[in-house]
Design an enzyme around this catalytic site. Structure first.
Site, PDB file in Angstrom:
ATOM      1  CB  THR A 180      29.587  12.375  40.792  1.00 58.14           C
ATOM      2  OG1 THR A 180      30.023  12.396  42.151  1.00 58.14           O
ATOM      3  CG2 THR A 180      30.005  11.083  40.133  1.00 58.14           C
ATOM      4  CB  SER A 272      37.383   9.681  40.082  1.00 60.32           C
ATOM      5  OG  SER A 272      36.515   8.648  40.510  1.00 60.32           O
ATOM      6  CG  HIS A 274      31.564   6.185  39.968  1.00 64.21           C
ATOM      7  ND1 HIS A 274      30.842   7.315  39.725  1.00 64.21           N
ATOM      8  CD2 HIS A 274      30.910   5.560  40.979  1.00 64.21           C
ATOM      9  CE1 HIS A 274      29.786   7.371  40.524  1.00 64.21           C
ATOM     10  NE2 HIS A 274      29.811   6.311  41.309  1.00 64.21           N
ATOM     11  NE  ARG A 277      30.535   1.375  42.984  1.00 64.26           N
ATOM     12  CZ  ARG A 277      30.169   0.312  43.680  1.00 64.26           C
ATOM     13  NH1 ARG A 277      31.011  -0.679  43.862  1.00 64.26           N
ATOM     14  NH2 ARG A 277      28.962   0.234  44.215  1.00 64.26           N
ATOM     15  CG  ASP A 305      38.256   8.378  43.526  1.00 68.94           C
ATOM     16  OD1 ASP A 305      38.269   7.855  42.387  1.00 68.94           O
ATOM     17  OD2 ASP A 305      37.234   8.909  43.989  1.00 68.94           O
ATOM     18  N   GLY A 306      40.721   5.777  43.297  1.00 74.73           N
ATOM     19  CA  GLY A 306      40.626   4.545  42.515  1.00 74.73           C
ATOM     20  C   GLY A 306      41.763   3.606  42.840  1.00 74.73           C
TER      21      GLY A 306
HETATM   22  C1  LIG Z   1      29.743   1.161  47.339  1.00 77.23           C
HETATM   23  C2  LIG Z   1      30.180   2.369  46.561  1.00 77.23           C
HETATM   24  C3  LIG Z   1      29.294   3.410  46.362  1.00 77.23           C
HETATM   25  C4  LIG Z   1      29.699   4.555  45.667  1.00 77.23           C
HETATM   26  N1  LIG Z   1      28.835   5.614  45.535  1.00 77.23           N
HETATM   27  C5  LIG Z   1      29.263   6.759  44.952  1.00 77.23           C
HETATM   28  C6  LIG Z   1      28.427   7.905  44.902  1.00 77.23           C
HETATM   29  O1  LIG Z   1      27.305   7.908  45.400  1.00 77.23           O
HETATM   30  N2  LIG Z   1      28.913   9.027  44.283  1.00 77.23           N
HETATM   31  C7  LIG Z   1      30.170   9.059  43.727  1.00 77.23           C
HETATM   32  O2  LIG Z   1      30.580  10.075  43.176  1.00 77.23           O
HETATM   33  N3  LIG Z   1      30.985   7.975  43.774  1.00 77.23           N
HETATM   34  C8  LIG Z   1      30.563   6.845  44.381  1.00 77.23           C
HETATM   35  N4  LIG Z   1      31.403   5.776  44.457  1.00 77.23           N
HETATM   36  C9  LIG Z   1      32.778   5.891  43.918  1.00 77.23           C
HETATM   37  C10 LIG Z   1      33.727   6.429  44.992  1.00 77.23           C
HETATM   38  O3  LIG Z   1      33.403   7.753  45.337  1.00 77.23           O
HETATM   39  C11 LIG Z   1      35.186   6.403  44.525  1.00 77.23           C
HETATM   40  O4  LIG Z   1      35.303   7.119  43.321  1.00 77.23           O
HETATM   41  C12 LIG Z   1      35.737   5.004  44.320  1.00 77.23           C
HETATM   42  O5  LIG Z   1      35.185   4.111  45.251  1.00 77.23           O
HETATM   43  C13 LIG Z   1      37.251   5.031  44.469  1.00 77.23           C
HETATM   44  O6  LIG Z   1      37.787   3.763  44.255  1.00 77.23           O
HETATM   45  P1  LIG Z   1      38.200   2.763  45.451  1.00 77.23           P
HETATM   46  O7  LIG Z   1      36.925   2.174  45.954  1.00 77.23           O
HETATM   47  O8  LIG Z   1      39.078   1.775  44.792  1.00 77.23           O
HETATM   48  O9  LIG Z   1      38.878   3.601  46.512  1.00 77.23           O
HETATM   49  C14 LIG Z   1      31.016   4.619  45.141  1.00 77.23           C
HETATM   50  C15 LIG Z   1      31.897   3.563  45.340  1.00 77.23           C
HETATM   51  C16 LIG Z   1      31.498   2.445  46.048  1.00 77.23           C
HETATM   52  C17 LIG Z   1      32.499   1.346  46.279  1.00 77.23           C
END
Ligand SMILES: Cc1cc2nc3c(=O)[nH]c(=O)nc-3n(C[C@H](O)[C@H](O)[C@H](O)COP(=O)(O)O)c2cc1C
Length: 381
Positions: A180, A272, A274, A277, A305-306
């Site tokens: 990531t 992505s 994230h 986030r 993703d996303g």
């Molecule tokens: C609660 C939560 C925790 C996450 N933790 C990580 C993480 O530890 N590492 C990471 O690369 N992405 C993390 N993500 C991002 C997800 O891997 C992903 O990129 C994202 O959730 C995709 O969007 P979506 O929730 O709309 O499917 C997290 C997302 C959420 C919702």
């Protein structure tokens, strides 16, 4: 004890037990789509946990952009082809996947339910879905279960640490490493700040209702807390010197980064932000996808993703050049609503909807989805 806490405790108590598995199916079929799983999870979860999962950073522009991007893209189906034999199978980095839907890495699942990582991994195993996780797979692997999994890292400071991580992943049966790259600093999440969210809670579950929490100063440590700010492209070589499994770069939005990932030996990139986030204001993932696909030029697979909540969303991503997609929140809504059974149903729904969307597009395989059947519309507001 409040009702929702009672429900939560019961879910936690029965998690992983046969009783839990028998009880859940009665109402796990009530939600008919991922949106309704989110509503059900919202009713059951502590606000603290719901906000942690649902939220994005600051004004949540990017969180919304991820969903809005799907409403600007339309499929242009081509009919009168034989679609009696439709499959969602995908060949990806040496794996034969039954579905182009992959579980994204999500930390902090135990805010939802005890043993969350194990339950999600068990659901992935039952539904034959590839899972990206750092934790939760160990018990299944120890039992000799044939789980396909990738590990996830945000980087490490030294080459030795990176090599060690890569070696441990490969020795443990991991089929790939997802790096990531958008997490150099802890991001600024208004919902968490408002809830006085303390990342320490993630390691021991949800605080009890009424528990006095120490206020978090939004300026620190929520903001400007370093994770791996010094990571650069040489990190790929560090990982590769420790193992022979594929290295995927997650968090690519800029086409030049996509080209650099290829140049530096990445085996795949994941478009992505994230899940909205990290950097608020970053481009929506689906909007970023076509330029990244062009920059990569077919040399390595591009995933994204996303904002994916429907099989139709998966179909659009495939048509714009994604080989597969990851889902973050969707399985967590299943988990929050009905535990492991909820995750399994969400994964099944997404795969079934994807199969139908491929068929109704006039195609038979994810790999047949291409730009000839997709149009991006400008929507003026
Ligand atoms: C609660 C939560 C925790 C996450 N933790 C990580 C993480 O530890 N590492 C990471 O690369 N992405 C993390 N993500 C991002 C997800 O891997 C992903 O990129 C994202 O959730 C995709 O969007 P979506 O929730 O709309 O499917 C997290 C997302 C959420 C919702």
């Amino acid at each position: 004890m409040q009702r929702r806490e009672c429900v939560r405790n019961l879910l936690g108590l029965f998690a992983g037990s046969p009783l839990f598995a028998q009880q859940a199916p009665d109402d796990v079929n009530l939600p008919i789509n991922v949106h309704e799983f989110e509503e059900a999870a919202k009713r059951k979860l502590h606000k603290f946990a719901y906000d942690f999962i649902a939220g994005g950073t600051e004004d949540e522009h990017t969180l919304r952009a991820n969903r809005e991007a799907f409403s600007r893209v339309f499929l242009v189906p081509k009919f009168m082809t034989d679609v009696s034999d439709v499959s969602t199978g995908v060949d990806l980095l040496g794996l034969k996947l039954k579905s182009p839907v992959i579980i994204a890495p999500t930390g902090g699942k135990n805010l939802v339910i005890n043993n969350a990582d194990e339950l999600v991994a068990q659901a992935a195993l039952n539904k034959e879905i590839l899972i990206c996780t750092a934790t939760g797979v160990q018990k299944l692997l120890a039992d000799g279960k044939p789980l396909n999994w990738w590990s996830n890292t945000i980087g490490s400071k030294t080459k030795d640490q990176a090599r060690g991580f890569a070696r441990r992943t490969e020795d443990g049966g991991g089929k790939g490493i997802v790096v990531t790259i958008d997490n150099s600093y802890q991001s600024n999440r208004d919902r968490n700040n408002r809830n006085r969210f303390d990342y320490g809670y993630m390691s021991f579950g949800v605080p009890k209702d009424g528990e006095v929490r120490k206020p978090v100063n939004p300026a620190r440590p929520a903001m400007w807390q370093p994770h791996t700010p010094s990571m650069t492209w040489e990190y790929i070589e560090w990982l590769k010197s420790g193992s022979s499994i594929p290295v995927l770069i997650k968090g690519v939005l800029h086409p030049e980064d996509a080209a650099l990932a290829v140049k530096n030996g990445a085996d795949a990139v994941i478009v992505s932000n994230h899940g909205g986030r990290q950097l608020d204001g970053a481009i929506g993932s689906l909007d970023a996808l076509p330029d990244v696909v062009d920059a990569v030029g077919g040399k390595i697979p591009v995933l994204m993703d996303g904002g994916i909540r429907r099989g139709g969303d998966v179909a659009k991503a495939l048509a714009l050049g994604a080989k597969a997609v990851l889902v973050g929140r969707a399985p967590l809504w299943g988990l929050g609503a009905y535990g492991q059974a909820g995750v399994e149903r969400v994964l099944q729904l997404l795969t079934d909807e994807t199969r139908l969307a491929i068929a109704l597009s006039g195609k038979r395989r994810p790999a047949e989805m291409d730009r000839s059947i997709v149009k991006r519309m400008q929507v003026w507001r």
